[in-house]
Design an enzyme around this catalytic site. Structure first.
Site, short mmCIF file in Angstrom:
data_model
loop_
_atom_site.label_atom_id
_atom_site.label_comp_id
_atom_site.label_asym_id
_atom_site.label_seq_id
_atom_site.Cartn_x
_atom_site.Cartn_y
_atom_site.Cartn_z
N HIS A 116 89.59 113.94 16.72
CA HIS A 116 90.94 113.89 17.27
C HIS A 116 91.77 115.12 16.91
O HIS A 116 92.99 115.11 17.06
CB HIS A 116 91.65 112.61 16.81
CG HIS A 116 91.10 111.39 17.46
ND1 HIS A 116 91.35 110.11 16.98
CD2 HIS A 116 90.30 111.22 18.54
CE1 HIS A 116 90.72 109.22 17.73
NE2 HIS A 116 90.08 109.87 18.69
N CYS A 124 95.56 127.00 22.06
CA CYS A 124 96.36 127.73 23.05
C CYS A 124 96.55 126.88 24.29
O CYS A 124 95.62 126.23 24.79
CB CYS A 124 95.66 129.04 23.41
SG CYS A 124 96.55 130.01 24.66
N THR A 184 88.55 101.70 9.93
CA THR A 184 88.94 101.79 11.34
C THR A 184 89.32 100.42 11.88
O THR A 184 88.84 99.39 11.41
CB THR A 184 87.81 102.38 12.20
OG1 THR A 184 86.72 101.45 12.25
CG2 THR A 184 87.32 103.70 11.63
N SER A 185 90.14 100.43 12.93
CA SER A 185 90.62 99.17 13.52
C SER A 185 89.61 98.57 14.48
O SER A 185 89.68 97.38 14.80
CB SER A 185 91.93 99.42 14.27
OG SER A 185 91.71 100.26 15.40
N GLU A 211 90.05 94.84 5.85
CA GLU A 211 89.95 93.48 6.38
C GLU A 211 89.09 93.54 7.64
O GLU A 211 88.81 94.63 8.15
CB GLU A 211 91.34 92.93 6.69
CG GLU A 211 92.13 93.78 7.64
CD GLU A 211 93.59 93.38 7.75
OE1 GLU A 211 94.22 93.76 8.74
OE2 GLU A 211 94.08 92.66 6.84
#
EC number: 2.3.1.286
Length: 252
Positions: A116, A124, A184-185, A211
């Site tokens: 990401h 640029c 991570t979700s 979780e």
């Protein structure tokens, strides 16, 4: 599809996906707060190409502030454990992170891909060349590599844009015999689909998360708790240090 590797066998090729949860214990805010805002802003106002076209000063200021804040956070025991694994594991390893901070690098990781983008880099707006970012982008920094007079924007993959290195990631997933998702979700694609891809190629899959995530049921094994506890313990297992699952040496 090949048979799944023996869970007790030493892997030869590992792909690790990390998300906001691994940096949360360092004080880096997770992607969205409970109110749906991203550090006080609507995602649509700071994380889309349309937002940048509409109000470039707001978007540049937002990422300038996030870049400056990196100096106030430090890598935690989970980042350091992955850095130790990177240095000592003699098989193939790729750490794919959705995070744009530099805590993996400061924790010692080198076999790393920022899918990401990175806060400390810019790209640029005309030629697309990626390069180190100046401290402040709001003032309209020029791209020194561009003959067409392009200016720099944050090297951040916004919603609607293609993540970096997808070909490399897909090749690594196809070759992996172990896929590990950390912090991570399980909700943001394409990363949320990596577990299915790895499993389809026969990799064993493991979730390490605070979780259960939205994709927990897709993994062969899931361990839940703080990343600073789970990740060092897992790295010790891979490196043969025989730490019991779920426990880690005191990072102090």
């Amino acid at each position: 599809m090949s048979d799944k590797p023996n869970p007790a066998a030493q892997p030869r090729s590992i792909v690790i996906l990390t998300g906001a949860g691994i940096s949360a214990e360092s004080g880096v805010p997770t992607f969205r707060g409970p109110d749906g805002l991203w550090e006080g802003h609507r995602v649509e106002d700071v994380a889309t190409p349309e937002a940048f076209a509409r109000d470039p000063d707001l978007v540049q200021s937002f990422y300038d502030a996030r870049r400056a804040a990196l100096g106030g956070v430090k890598p935690n025991a989970a980042h350091q454990a992955l850095g130790r694994l990177d240095a000592a594991f003699d098989g193939d390893l790729l750490i794919v992170t959705q995070n744009v901070d530099d805590l993996h690098e400061r924790g010692g990781a080198r076999r790393l891909l920022h899918m990401h983008g990175e806060l400390l880099r810019a790209s640029c707006t005309v030629c697309g060349v990626r390069q180190p970012a100046p401290a402040v982008l709001r003032e309209g920094a020029a791209c020194e590599s561009c003959e067409a007079g392009g200016t720099l924007r944050p090297d951040i993959v916004w919603f609607g844009e293609m993540p970096h290195g997808m070909g490399h990631i897909e090749a690594a997933l196809a070759d992996a015999d172990l896929f590990v998702s950390i912090g991570t979700s399980g909700a943001v694609y394409p990363a949320a689909g990596f577990v299915r891809t790895a499993a389809a190629y026969g990799a064993r899959t493991l979730e390490l998360n605070l979780e259960p995530s939205e994709g927990t049921a897709l993994f062969d094994e899931a361990r839940h708790g703080p990343a600073t506890r789970l990740v060092p313990a897992w790295a010790d297992e891979i490196l043969g240090c025989n730490s019991p699952p779920g426990r880690a040496p005191n990072p102090d």
